[in-house]
Design a protein around this motif. Sequence first.
Motif, PDB file in Angstrom:
ATOM      1  N   MET A  76    -102.197  64.902 -66.937  1.00 44.09           N
ATOM      2  CA  MET A  76    -101.423  63.489 -67.869  1.00 44.09           C
ATOM      3  C   MET A  76    -101.213  62.532 -66.569  1.00 44.09           C
ATOM      4  O   MET A  76    -100.843  62.767 -65.540  1.00 44.09           O
ATOM      5  N   SER A  77    -101.343  61.359 -66.697  1.00 44.58           N
ATOM      6  CA  SER A  77    -101.024  60.485 -65.755  1.00 44.58           C
ATOM      7  C   SER A  77    -100.022  59.348 -66.253  1.00 44.58           C
ATOM      8  O   SER A  77     -99.752  59.166 -67.612  1.00 44.58           O
ATOM      9  N   LEU A  78     -99.317  58.779 -65.391  1.00 44.45           N
ATOM     10  CA  LEU A  78     -98.178  57.796 -65.632  1.00 44.45           C
ATOM     11  C   LEU A  78     -98.693  56.614 -65.245  1.00 44.45           C
ATOM     12  O   LEU A  78     -99.224  56.311 -64.054  1.00 44.45           O
ATOM     13  N   GLU A  79     -98.274  55.198 -65.883  1.00 42.91           N
ATOM     14  CA  GLU A  79     -98.518  54.157 -65.334  1.00 42.91           C
ATOM     15  C   GLU A  79     -97.110  53.448 -65.010  1.00 42.91           C
ATOM     16  O   GLU A  79     -96.064  53.426 -65.893  1.00 42.91           O
ATOM     17  N   LEU A  80     -96.932  52.997 -63.707  1.00 46.06           N
ATOM     18  CA  LEU A  80     -95.772  52.534 -63.223  1.00 46.06           C
ATOM     19  C   LEU A  80     -95.630  50.977 -64.050  1.00 46.06           C
ATOM     20  O   LEU A  80     -96.371  49.870 -63.892  1.00 46.06           O
ATOM     21  N   ILE A  81     -94.597  50.873 -64.407  1.00 47.11           N
ATOM     22  CA  ILE A  81     -94.079  49.447 -65.125  1.00 47.11           C
ATOM     23  C   ILE A  81     -93.400  48.615 -64.693  1.00 47.11           C
ATOM     24  O   ILE A  81     -93.307  47.614 -64.948  1.00 47.11           O
ATOM     25  N   ARG A  82     -92.539  49.178 -63.931  1.00 45.28           N
ATOM     26  CA  ARG A  82     -91.469  48.395 -63.081  1.00 45.28           C
ATOM     27  C   ARG A  82     -90.844  49.235 -62.018  1.00 45.28           C
ATOM     28  O   ARG A  82     -90.718  50.364 -62.073  1.00 45.28           O
ATOM     29  N   ARG A  83     -91.001  48.401 -61.094  1.00 51.18           N
ATOM     30  CA  ARG A  83     -90.147  48.820 -59.843  1.00 51.18           C
ATOM     31  C   ARG A  83     -88.751  47.937 -59.527  1.00 51.18           C
ATOM     32  O   ARG A  83     -88.873  46.558 -59.824  1.00 51.18           O
ATOM     33  N   GLU A  84     -87.899  48.351 -58.974  1.00 50.55           N
ATOM     34  CA  GLU A  84     -86.693  47.717 -58.682  1.00 50.55           C
ATOM     35  C   GLU A  84     -86.054  48.227 -57.241  1.00 50.55           C
ATOM     36  O   GLU A  84     -86.068  49.398 -57.178  1.00 50.55           O
ATOM     37  N   PHE A  85     -85.817  47.568 -56.297  1.00 52.12           N
ATOM     38  CA  PHE A  85     -85.239  48.188 -55.135  1.00 52.12           C
ATOM     39  C   PHE A  85     -84.005  47.252 -54.708  1.00 52.12           C
ATOM     40  O   PHE A  85     -84.206  46.100 -54.580  1.00 52.12           O
ATOM     41  N   LEU A  86     -82.839  47.773 -54.619  1.00 54.18           N
ATOM     42  CA  LEU A  86     -81.611  47.124 -54.320  1.00 54.18           C
ATOM     43  C   LEU A  86     -81.235  47.798 -52.820  1.00 54.18           C
ATOM     44  O   LEU A  86     -80.711  48.909 -52.491  1.00 54.18           O
ATOM     45  N   PRO A  87     -81.153  46.956 -51.829  1.00 55.30           N
ATOM     46  CA  PRO A  87     -80.732  47.328 -50.466  1.00 55.30           C
ATOM     47  C   PRO A  87     -79.291  46.636 -50.035  1.00 55.30           C
ATOM     48  O   PRO A  87     -78.846  45.927 -50.672  1.00 55.30           O
ATOM     49  N   ASP A  88     -78.376  47.384 -49.438  1.00 57.55           N
ATOM     50  CA  ASP A  88     -77.284  47.323 -48.896  1.00 57.55           C
ATOM     51  C   ASP A  88     -77.481  47.070 -47.266  1.00 57.55           C
ATOM     52  O   ASP A  88     -78.305  47.673 -46.477  1.00 57.55           O
ATOM     53  N   ARG A  89     -76.750  46.282 -46.796  1.00 57.40           N
ATOM     54  CA  ARG A  89     -76.639  45.858 -45.128  1.00 57.40           C
ATOM     55  C   ARG A  89     -76.709  47.165 -44.573  1.00 57.40           C
ATOM     56  O   ARG A  89     -77.013  47.169 -43.363  1.00 57.40           O
ATOM     57  N   SER A  90     -75.693  48.102 -45.076  1.00 57.40           N
ATOM     58  CA  SER A  90     -75.600  49.266 -44.551  1.00 57.40           C
ATOM     59  C   SER A  90     -76.565  50.418 -44.307  1.00 57.40           C
ATOM     60  O   SER A  90     -76.599  51.192 -43.221  1.00 57.40           O
ATOM     61  N   GLY A  91     -77.762  49.855 -44.597  1.00 53.64           N
ATOM     62  CA  GLY A  91     -78.921  50.832 -44.818  1.00 53.64           C
ATOM     63  C   GLY A  91     -79.064  51.832 -45.940  1.00 53.64           C
ATOM     64  O   GLY A  91     -80.255  52.502 -46.242  1.00 53.64           O
ATOM     65  N   ALA A  92     -78.021  51.625 -46.880  1.00 50.42           N
ATOM     66  CA  ALA A  92     -77.945  52.464 -48.157  1.00 50.42           C
ATOM     67  C   ALA A  92     -78.901  51.492 -49.141  1.00 50.42           C
ATOM     68  O   ALA A  92     -79.144  50.328 -48.937  1.00 50.42           O
ATOM     69  N   TRP A  93     -79.476  52.249 -50.090  1.00 51.41           N
ATOM     70  CA  TRP A  93     -80.335  51.451 -51.053  1.00 51.41           C
ATOM     71  C   TRP A  93     -80.487  52.175 -52.439  1.00 51.41           C
ATOM     72  O   TRP A  93     -79.975  53.414 -52.428  1.00 51.41           O
ATOM     73  N   LEU A  94     -80.829  51.611 -53.234  1.00 49.13           N
ATOM     74  CA  LEU A  94     -81.149  52.315 -54.810  1.00 49.13           C
ATOM     75  C   LEU A  94     -82.403  51.820 -55.138  1.00 49.13           C
ATOM     76  O   LEU A  94     -82.851  50.699 -54.984  1.00 49.13           O
ATOM     77  N   ASP A  95     -83.408  52.718 -55.433  1.00 45.69           N
ATOM     78  CA  ASP A  95     -84.833  52.660 -55.701  1.00 45.69           C
ATOM     79  C   ASP A  95     -85.074  53.166 -57.076  1.00 45.69           C
ATOM     80  O   ASP A  95     -84.456  54.263 -57.554  1.00 45.69           O
ATOM     81  N   VAL A  96     -85.697  51.960 -57.957  1.00 47.94           N
ATOM     82  CA  VAL A  96     -85.839  52.579 -59.378  1.00 47.94           C
ATOM     83  C   VAL A  96     -87.520  52.552 -59.620  1.00 47.94           C
ATOM     84  O   VAL A  96     -87.955  51.270 -59.378  1.00 47.94           O
ATOM     85  N   LEU A  97     -87.943  53.445 -60.165  1.00 53.65           N
ATOM     86  CA  LEU A  97     -89.340  53.420 -60.634  1.00 53.65           C
ATOM     87  C   LEU A  97     -89.626  53.775 -61.974  1.00 53.65           C
ATOM     88  O   LEU A  97     -89.082  54.980 -62.565  1.00 53.65           O
ATOM     89  N   GLU A  98     -89.850  52.791 -62.933  1.00 55.69           N
ATOM     90  CA  GLU A  98     -90.125  53.226 -64.398  1.00 55.69           C
ATOM     91  C   GLU A  98     -91.450  53.400 -64.669  1.00 55.69           C
ATOM     92  O   GLU A  98     -92.401  52.624 -64.732  1.00 55.69           O
TER      93      GLU A  98
END
Length: 165
Positions: free
Chosen positions: A1-23
Amino acid sequence: MSLELIRREFLPDRSGAWLDVLEFESLHSVPDDQMLAAVIESPWYHHDYASPRGDEPEPAPHDIHGPYQLDHVKAEEFVPSRPASMKAEITDWLDTIDAEPGFAIAVRDTLARLVPPDSRIYRLPALGEDKMHVYGWVVGTSGFHEFVILGEDARRVTVVVASDD
């Protein structure tokens, strides 16, 4: 089964921290364990998080996911979680890294949008240093927090990773 990427979101912080979202979206509804396996098989999942993500998935074969060797990341490693537990873990992480207020607000808003109260959520627990790749130690000095949110229709899946490099 394959998945299609429909949305990406990347939130960076100056400290080097981040939140990555793949839908992702699947053409078929499948049981949770099969959906988790499909996520792991997706080339978009094969990323070290130590380098910027491009507009295309990593070239295959890429045997890394975050700090881990990909062959150690398996569907059965994921443990069930609850929306409140996911939000609490990421909120605790935000407090630990002393995030910028704008980053913390953006992360909380993103979680509120992505995580309905009745979500089916799975968490990838820490797999241990013996499962890391050679430079895996550079990712997640304040923790590597990964959750997979399964949609109500069993065709939509969202991967959320909060960490730093």
